[in-house]
Structures are given as C-alpha cells and as structure tokens.
Design a protein around this motif. Structure first.
Motif, PDB file in Angstrom:
ATOM      1  N   ASN A 207       0.826  -1.212   0.000  1.00 29.93           N
ATOM      2  CA  ASN A 207       0.000   0.000   0.000  1.00 29.93           C
ATOM      3  C   ASN A 207       0.859   1.261   0.000  1.00 29.93           C
ATOM      4  O   ASN A 207       0.722   2.136   0.852  1.00 29.93           O
ATOM      5  CB  ASN A 207      -0.934   0.003   1.217  1.00 29.93           C
ATOM      6  N   CYS A 208       1.760   1.377  -0.978  1.00 34.57           N
ATOM      7  CA  CYS A 208       2.653   2.537  -1.025  1.00 34.57           C
ATOM      8  C   CYS A 208       2.660   3.170  -2.403  1.00 34.57           C
ATOM      9  O   CYS A 208       2.252   2.567  -3.396  1.00 34.57           O
ATOM     10  CB  CYS A 208       4.082   2.134  -0.638  1.00 34.57           C
ATOM     11  N   ILE A 209       3.125   4.399  -2.436  1.00 33.72           N
ATOM     12  CA  ILE A 209       3.504   5.017  -3.694  1.00 33.72           C
ATOM     13  C   ILE A 209       5.019   5.218  -3.653  1.00 33.72           C
ATOM     14  O   ILE A 209       5.598   5.454  -2.583  1.00 33.72           O
ATOM     15  CB  ILE A 209       2.767   6.341  -3.969  1.00 33.72           C
ATOM     16  N   ILE A 210       5.648   5.060  -4.788  1.00 35.51           N
ATOM     17  CA  ILE A 210       7.075   5.361  -4.913  1.00 35.51           C
ATOM     18  C   ILE A 210       7.207   6.825  -5.303  1.00 35.51           C
ATOM     19  O   ILE A 210       6.623   7.275  -6.298  1.00 35.51           O
ATOM     20  CB  ILE A 210       7.742   4.480  -5.983  1.00 35.51           C
ATOM     21  N   LEU A 211       7.947   7.573  -4.497  1.00 38.24           N
ATOM     22  CA  LEU A 211       8.161   8.990  -4.750  1.00 38.24           C
ATOM     23  C   LEU A 211       9.540   9.153  -5.375  1.00 38.24           C
ATOM     24  O   LEU A 211      10.546   9.253  -4.673  1.00 38.24           O
ATOM     25  CB  LEU A 211       8.053   9.788  -3.450  1.00 38.24           C
ATOM     26  N   SER A 212       9.595   9.145  -6.701  1.00 39.48           N
ATOM     27  CA  SER A 212      10.866   9.250  -7.403  1.00 39.48           C
ATOM     28  C   SER A 212      11.252  10.719  -7.546  1.00 39.48           C
ATOM     29  O   SER A 212      10.540  11.500  -8.182  1.00 39.48           O
ATOM     30  CB  SER A 212      10.781   8.612  -8.789  1.00 39.48           C
ATOM     31  N   LEU A 213      12.396  11.073  -6.974  1.00 39.16           N
ATOM     32  CA  LEU A 213      12.843  12.470  -6.965  1.00 39.16           C
ATOM     33  C   LEU A 213      13.812  12.787  -8.103  1.00 39.16           C
ATOM     34  O   LEU A 213      14.456  13.833  -8.109  1.00 39.16           O
ATOM     35  CB  LEU A 213      13.487  12.780  -5.618  1.00 39.16           C
ATOM     36  N   GLU A 214      13.907  11.902  -9.101  1.00 39.57           N
ATOM     37  CA  GLU A 214      14.908  12.037 -10.146  1.00 39.57           C
ATOM     38  C   GLU A 214      14.707  13.276 -11.020  1.00 39.57           C
ATOM     39  O   GLU A 214      15.665  13.774 -11.616  1.00 39.57           O
ATOM     40  CB  GLU A 214      14.926  10.782 -11.016  1.00 39.57           C
ATOM     41  N   ARG A 215      13.485  13.787 -11.109  1.00 41.96           N
ATOM     42  CA  ARG A 215      13.251  14.967 -11.954  1.00 41.96           C
ATOM     43  C   ARG A 215      13.565  16.271 -11.223  1.00 41.96           C
ATOM     44  O   ARG A 215      13.589  17.331 -11.861  1.00 41.96           O
ATOM     45  CB  ARG A 215      11.806  14.970 -12.449  1.00 41.96           C
ATOM     46  N   MET A 216      13.774  16.229  -9.930  1.00 43.50           N
ATOM     47  CA  MET A 216      14.204  17.416  -9.181  1.00 43.50           C
ATOM     48  C   MET A 216      15.729  17.431  -9.213  1.00 43.50           C
ATOM     49  O   MET A 216      16.397  17.029  -8.256  1.00 43.50           O
ATOM     50  CB  MET A 216      13.659  17.376  -7.750  1.00 43.50           C
ATOM     51  N   ASP A 217      16.276  17.865 -10.332  1.00 39.93           N
ATOM     52  CA  ASP A 217      17.697  17.658 -10.615  1.00 39.93           C
ATOM     53  C   ASP A 217      18.452  18.945 -10.926  1.00 39.93           C
ATOM     54  O   ASP A 217      19.419  18.952 -11.686  1.00 39.93           O
ATOM     55  CB  ASP A 217      17.856  16.675 -11.776  1.00 39.93           C
ATOM     56  N   ARG A 218      18.056  20.047 -10.285  1.00 35.33           N
ATOM     57  CA  ARG A 218      18.722  21.320 -10.548  1.00 35.33           C
ATOM     58  C   ARG A 218      19.779  21.638  -9.499  1.00 35.33           C
ATOM     59  O   ARG A 218      19.585  21.381  -8.311  1.00 35.33           O
ATOM     60  CB  ARG A 218      17.708  22.452 -10.577  1.00 35.33           C
ATOM     61  N   ILE A 219      20.895  22.189  -9.967  1.00 35.85           N
ATOM     62  CA  ILE A 219      21.860  22.813  -9.063  1.00 35.85           C
ATOM     63  C   ILE A 219      21.375  24.239  -8.862  1.00 35.85           C
ATOM     64  O   ILE A 219      21.418  25.065  -9.770  1.00 35.85           O
ATOM     65  CB  ILE A 219      23.283  22.785  -9.651  1.00 35.85           C
ATOM     66  N   LEU A 220      20.886  24.554  -7.678  1.00 30.47           N
ATOM     67  CA  LEU A 220      20.234  25.837  -7.427  1.00 30.47           C
ATOM     68  C   LEU A 220      21.232  26.961  -7.216  1.00 30.47           C
ATOM     69  O   LEU A 220      20.949  28.117  -7.555  1.00 30.47           O
ATOM     70  CB  LEU A 220      19.318  25.711  -6.203  1.00 30.47           C
TER      71      LEU A 220
END
Length: 456
Positions: free
Chosen positions: A84-97
């Motif tokens: 009963n989970c969702i996978i939260l893939s953070l791969e698209r948050m890929d900026r050097i701020l």
C-alpha cells in the motif's frame, strides 16, 4: 486504492503519475536482494518542493505509505516498495540551485547526480568529495539518505561530513530547514546529522546544501600487487604507521581481479593475487606516494609507478568491481566495517567461512577506513539451486556479521540497513537504543507512512 491515484493525478501535471505495470515493476525495487516483492500503487515524479508537499499530504490523509527513491542504486532494499505505497521518485528534481566558489558551497535538489555536481564544481577548482562507486548515476538525495561513502572516504569523510543544511518535507507535508550555510554551527541539536542516513524514514529531503573541497591539482596512484589478500591488508596498516594520509586506499582480492580480467580484458591476475590501490592527492602527492611505495615494497609487494592512463584505468576497474550482476537471494554483497587493526583478522575469517560453508567469495574494501564489501554466492544450474546450498549461504552471511561485530565492527559501513539488514540490527544495537530510535521515528512520523519497515 484507485482513489489515491486519482487524487495524485489531479494534484500533479500530466506524466507525473505512472501506473503502467512496466513502471511499477521497474520502480518497485533497488539493487538489493528482494525479501517480499510488492508492487506500488503508483510511481510519482514530483518536479518541485510544492509537488512533494502535495503528494505527502495526500498520502498522509489516505494512510498510504511513501517510499522516497533516488536513482535506485542502493543495495540494502531502502527503496523497495512496501504494501500500500507510492514510490516517490525524486529524479526529476535535478537542478543545481546555487554554487558559490568563494563560500565553497552548493545548493542542490535531491535528484542531482553526484557526477553532475562534480562536473559543475570542477570548473571552479572544487569538488564534492563523497564519491560512491555509483557516482555517475547515484543522486545526492540518495547519498544523503544512506550517508553514502565511497573511495575517497579515508581522507575526505562520508556524506554527513559534507552536508551543511537540508530542506525536508515532513510526514504532514510541512517544510523544515535544518543546519546552516557556514562550515561551523552548533546551535541546538544537530537535526541535519539526524536526517543524513535516516533512509527516508523521518522526512523527504528536497534540498541539500553541501560543502565543497578543493579539486587536487596533482594525483598519484600506486598499485601494489601481493601474493594474497591478507598480505595486502597488512600493507594498509603499514601505510598508516608511516603517517601518510592517502585519498584512496582500495583492496581487491584474487577473485575480484579474475572477474575484472574476464569482463574488461585486463591482466591483473598475472601481476598478483591481490591488489592494493593507493592514491595520494594535493601538492604533496608525489612525496606521499614515494613514502607509500617504500613502505609497500618493504612489505613484499610488487609496486608499480603507474602512468596517468593506467592509474585512471585501475581506479575505474575498482569502481566496477561489483561486476555486472545484481544482488539476489543467491548472491549477496555485504557492507561490514571493522577497526583497521582487525582487517587482516577479518579477511582471514572470511576466507575460512567460504571454505567451511562451501560458498564462493570475493572481497573488495575501502581499506583506508576498514569498510569491506565481501560478496558470497552459490552456483545455479539454470533456475535450479540445491536447497542445502541456500542454507550454506545464509550461514556464511550470518557468521560474517557475527565475526565483524565481535571485532568491534558494524553491520553496515555505508549502504544503510534498508530492508535487507534488519535481521542483524538487533545484534549490533541493544533494545534500549532501538526503542529510543523508534520513539524518534514516532515523533517525526506518527502515522508511520514514511518508508515503513526500513532502517530501524
């Protein structure tokens, strides 16, 4: 549970929620052995902090677990899907701020790949020091989650030593900033240090402020070939007694050299039964390398002065020394660490275990800090495996953990506990300590929705 998927699709843009079976299967696991395979309800790809907050709030309201994920290069099951989970893939948050050469810091999103940050820093004569073998694909967020180490740990430390501040989404969707922009800062409890290595069980890291180091102007690599692995382990202590601080000290045993030769066409096994790879860096690199060569020759090593191309090749071969296989129930790579003074003893114990339990063994090690990666495996004939052999493998794994702990070591030096190593955690940490950690978990995540069943 279609309702939570519908809600997430309404909260996010098109293409940010994936429910195809191919995607669910791909993102359900990392590179660790699978204990209990579960398919997630969906894979979600946030592109902003606000997206992460919206997803966590929706899942908290619905009682759905959230499993954060970076590049999926972990080998302890920290990113395995649970029920009963969702996978939260953070791969698209890929900026050097931000990258400040004068402050020697950078601010990055969690999906920034380690190598990408290093490439950006190199243009300013700087580097991000932690360098796991998977640095070309692993993300900074994933490195933070497991407190990843790497080849340069002996001199530059692990991830925690380079993290100054974090932005974290908590289990209720609120945003917390911890730490400071300065190298020093001791106000209050070190919550930044607490989140580093917490494997996504206390919050979702959405921003990381890191300290950068000077990119060495000079690097020298020394390759020392020995007759066997125990002699090479003794060479590590000899370098330490000479009070030289290499950036890299890596050990590869004969089985690893043979595998690398088979994959890459190298000739390492013709040069010795074990390899100690030592790299010095900085303005004193040449002088330090000279001392290393003398010490290792005195210990019986065949020492070579490698040209630049050869040095890079050896380092690259070490980075790929896990081979092409992914760990599974028949082949398990471990991540123990022991005091450096016990390296020789532990290597001897591993070799005896492999013989007594009739299993295969190969070992690589970040020898500079006593972190070993022994891999035990049994042979398969097609899909058939002798049930007795599975028992041998499990006994060898259990014995390797017991021996490391008896020598003052730990069950994991840099990969994290994840899901796979939970069975051994109680041997290292007594119940009062584990209960305190559970209380900390309850404080940050009272509903238990953040990466349940991992780390503690």
């Amino acid at each position: 549970m279609g309702s939570i998927v519908d809600e997430l699709e309404g909260l996010l843009a098109s293409g940010q929620v994936e429910v195809s079976e191919a995607a669910l299967r791909r993102y359900a696991v990392d590179q660790a052995p699978i204990i209990d395979f579960q398919l997630p309800l969906a894979v979600v790809f946030p592109q902003s902090v606000a997206d992460v907050q919206a997803v966590v709030r929706a899942c908290a309201d619905s009682g759905v677990a959230v499993v954060p994920r970076g590049a999926g290069t972990g080998v302890s099951g920290g990113a395995h899907a649970t029920s009963n989970c969702i996978i939260l893939s953070l791969e698209r948050m890929d900026r050097i701020l931000a990258l400040s050469p004068d402050d020697e810091t950078a601010v990055v999103e969690p999906g920034v790949v380690n190598a990408v940050l290093n490439e950006a820093a190199a243009g300013h004569g700087l580097m991000y020091a932690p360098d796991p073998a998977s640095f070309r694909s692993s993300t900074i967020g994933g490195n933070v989650a497991t407190n990843a180490g790497g080849l340069r740990c002996a001199k530059y430390g692990v991830t925690r030593d380079s993290v100054l501040a974090l932005d974290v989404v908590l289990a209720d969707g609120s945003l917390l900033h911890t730490g400071h922009q300065t190298f020093k800062g001791v106000a209050g409890y070190d919550l930044t240090g607490l989140f580093v290595g917490s494997e996504g069980t206390l919050g979702v890291v959405v921003g990381v402020t890191v300290r950068l180091k000077y990119l060495p102007r000079e690097v020298h690599t020394v390759a020392a070939f020995y007759q066997d692995f125990r002699m090479a382990a003794a060479g590590v202590l000899a370098v330490g007694r000479a009070r030289v601080q290499p950036a890299i000290m890596e050990l590869l045993d004969g089985g690893t050299l043979a595998q690398l030769d088979g994959i890459h066409g190298s000739d390492l096994t013709s040069r010795g039964g074990s390899l100690l790879l030592v790299q010095t860096d900085g303005f004193g690199a040449a002088a330090e390398a000279d001392v290393v060569r003398k010490v290792l020759r005195a210990g019986g090593a065949a020492v070579t002065t490698e040209a630049s191309a050869e040095a890079e090749r050896l380092v690259e071969l070490r980075r790929h020394s896990r081979g092409t296989e992914v760990d599974d129930e028949y082949r398990v790579g471990e991540d123990v660490a022991v005091p450096r003074s016990r390296l020789v003893d532990y290597v001897a114990a591993l070799e005896n275990m492999a013989v007594s339990h009739n299993v295969n063994l190969k070992v690589v090690a970040h020898a500079g800090d006593g972190n070993l990666h022994p891999t035990f495996w049994i042979e398969r004939r097609g899909n058939a495996v002798d049930p007795a052999a599975m028992g041998w493998l499990q006994r060898a794994l259990d014995e390797s953990i017991k021996a490391a702990l008896e020598m003052g070591g730990t069950i994991t030096g840099e990969h994290g506990v994840g899901q796979y190593k939970l069975r051994w955690l109680g041997q290292e940490q007594p119940e009062p300590l584990r209960e305190l950690q559970r209380r900390i978990k309850d404080l940050f995540d009272p509903a238990g929705i953040l990466n349940p069943g991992k780390a503690i």
